[in-house]
Design an enzyme around this catalytic site. Sequence first.
Site, PDB file in Angstrom:
ATOM      1  N   LYS A 191       0.847  -1.197   0.000  1.00  0.00           N
ATOM      2  CA  LYS A 191       0.000   0.000   0.000  1.00  0.00           C
ATOM      3  C   LYS A 191       0.881   1.245   0.000  1.00  0.00           C
ATOM      4  CE  LYS A 191      -3.820   2.029   2.736  1.00  0.00           C
ATOM      5  NZ  LYS A 191      -4.645   1.884   3.967  1.00  0.00           N
TER       6      LYS A 191
ATOM      7  N   SER B  95      -9.718   1.825   3.241  1.00  0.00           N
ATOM      8  CA  SER B  95      -8.882   2.613   2.365  1.00  0.00           C
ATOM      9  C   SER B  95      -7.863   1.812   1.572  1.00  0.00           C
ATOM     10  CB  SER B  95      -8.145   3.678   3.185  1.00  0.00           C
ATOM     11  OG  SER B  95      -7.216   3.069   4.064  1.00  0.00           O
TER      12      SER B  95
ATOM     13  N   SER C  92      -9.661  -0.550   7.455  1.00  0.00           N
ATOM     14  CA  SER C  92      -9.133  -0.410   6.093  1.00  0.00           C
ATOM     15  C   SER C  92      -8.465  -1.638   5.502  1.00  0.00           C
ATOM     16  CB  SER C  92      -8.137   0.740   6.030  1.00  0.00           C
ATOM     17  OG  SER C  92      -8.843   1.943   5.899  1.00  0.00           O
TER      18      SER C  92
HETATM   19  N1  GLN Z   1     -12.823   4.202   6.716  1.00  0.00           N
HETATM   20  C1  GLN Z   1     -12.224   4.639   7.937  1.00  0.00           C
HETATM   21  C2  GLN Z   1     -11.818   6.076   7.794  1.00  0.00           C
HETATM   22  O1  GLN Z   1     -12.129   6.636   6.816  1.00  0.00           O
HETATM   23  C3  GLN Z   1     -11.058   3.755   8.292  1.00  0.00           C
HETATM   24  C4  GLN Z   1      -9.880   4.024   7.481  1.00  0.00           C
HETATM   25  C5  GLN Z   1      -8.706   3.188   7.857  1.00  0.00           C
HETATM   26  O2  GLN Z   1      -8.830   2.158   8.515  1.00  0.00           O
HETATM   27  N2  GLN Z   1      -7.522   3.670   7.484  1.00  0.00           N
HETATM   28  O3  GLN Z   1     -11.192   6.637   8.632  1.00  0.00           O
END
Ligand code: GLN
Length: 475
Positions: free
Chosen positions: A72, A147, A171
């Site tokens: 990532k 994400s 995420s």
């Molecule tokens: N969707 C969550 C956010 O927008 C979690 C994102 C993540 O785990 N990096 O913060």
Amino acid sequence: MTLEGLTIAKARRLIQAGELSPVQLVDAVQAAIERTDPAVGGYLSRDYQRARALAEKTDITLPLGGIPVAIKDVINVEGEPCTCASQILQGYVAPYDATVITKLRAAGAIPFGRTNMDEFAMGSSTENSSIQITRNPRDPERIPGGSSGGSAAVVAADEALASLGSDTGGSIRQPAALCGCVGMKPSYGRVSRYGLVAFASSLDQIGPFTHTVEDAALVLQAMAGHDPLDSTSLDLPVPDYSATLNDGVKGLKLGVPKEYFIEGMDSQVEARVRAAIEVYRGLGAEIVEVSLPHTKYAVADYYIIATAEASANLARFDGVRYGKRASAPRDLADHYGRTRGEGFGKEVKRRIILGTYVLSSGYYDAYYLRAQKVRTLIRRDFEEAFQKVDGLLSPTSPVPAFKIGERMADPLQMYLADIFTIAANLAGICGISIPCGDAEVDGKKLPVGLQIMAPAFAEARLLRMARAYETARLA
Ligand code: GLN
């Protein structure tokens, strides 16, 4: 040689039997990317030459000898760009390896290719990437989750054997569920965060995406452990995860939290998850209902704590030290203002503003301090549940993959995508999402994920519980 159906475990056997060379494997990944990625858009960048050079000299006797792993774009790999899918990091080249990369290299793995994500890991659909859209491999009109959407999509689309993601509120687990692969969030402190670009430091963890639970155990094994460069990584021995992987769930008590089966949840998701729970019963686990009464506060709590930490962490992107910088500023304030104004996307700005607000004097007690107290209550819910049960079973996401654009206009709808994953981060425990069948929507088969959670540092048990279902499903 094709990557379809190829797991790390199988590739390892072929490599060690001399039937596949690490260079051939890199070639196969390249062919898969060239064939599939134009439609998926999972990768942001890749350097085949670099990967081939590493493959040529890899030691195939090592645990991950010759296995390429996609990364990532939020994890630093020396000499490669690390954009966090943000304009503000355009032009930045990482001067060092994150500890997970150092460890993967030491285990013989080849970091290969950078995957798309929501900007600075803020989002649940990868649509907040400032660079490109990633499409769900099962349906190009749908999002891959986020994400770490790129990391999930490239594994699910057979463009990678494994990848790394980061999980602050879901995420890793949510995109794994929506794309149909395995995604694991280790306990807070199990894996070093050194070299991971920080979003919310008290919640962030790095973890693997793989085709199987068996492979997840192999990747976690290589990454886990104390790191003097991350004082929040715990100095605990790392068990041999593969050794207990096939011990089954007979005699284990598994809890089903009633707050995780809510109104408004997709009926097919519920049906697949309930069927998976029955599989566990059939495998000899005792299923009991448990309650995590503070679950309803988790999303609100997370969006105070995570934004507060993000507003502090993202202060470093000032156009002086990293990446993009506004041209010909009038003065310092203009320099900061324009660099950050032009460099950050809408969602990132929204989080910085929210976070600054909840930390500001006069509001700190009402929001941030209160949120920390609620966090303690959420953690205690899990502690109490784990006195009665060995693990928890739930859906990973309340819905299958939604359509591109569907939730972009309403941030709250997007935030609710993580309703079942966020609490594990707040509590610091470990969790995994594994495929448990498909939902049929508009004639497309969309994956459904089963989430399993276990106490902090019980990854061996978590993997064993996940493996039991996987073995039953694949049998
Ligand atoms: N969707 C969550 C956010 O927008 C979690 C994102 C993540 O785990 N990096 O913060």
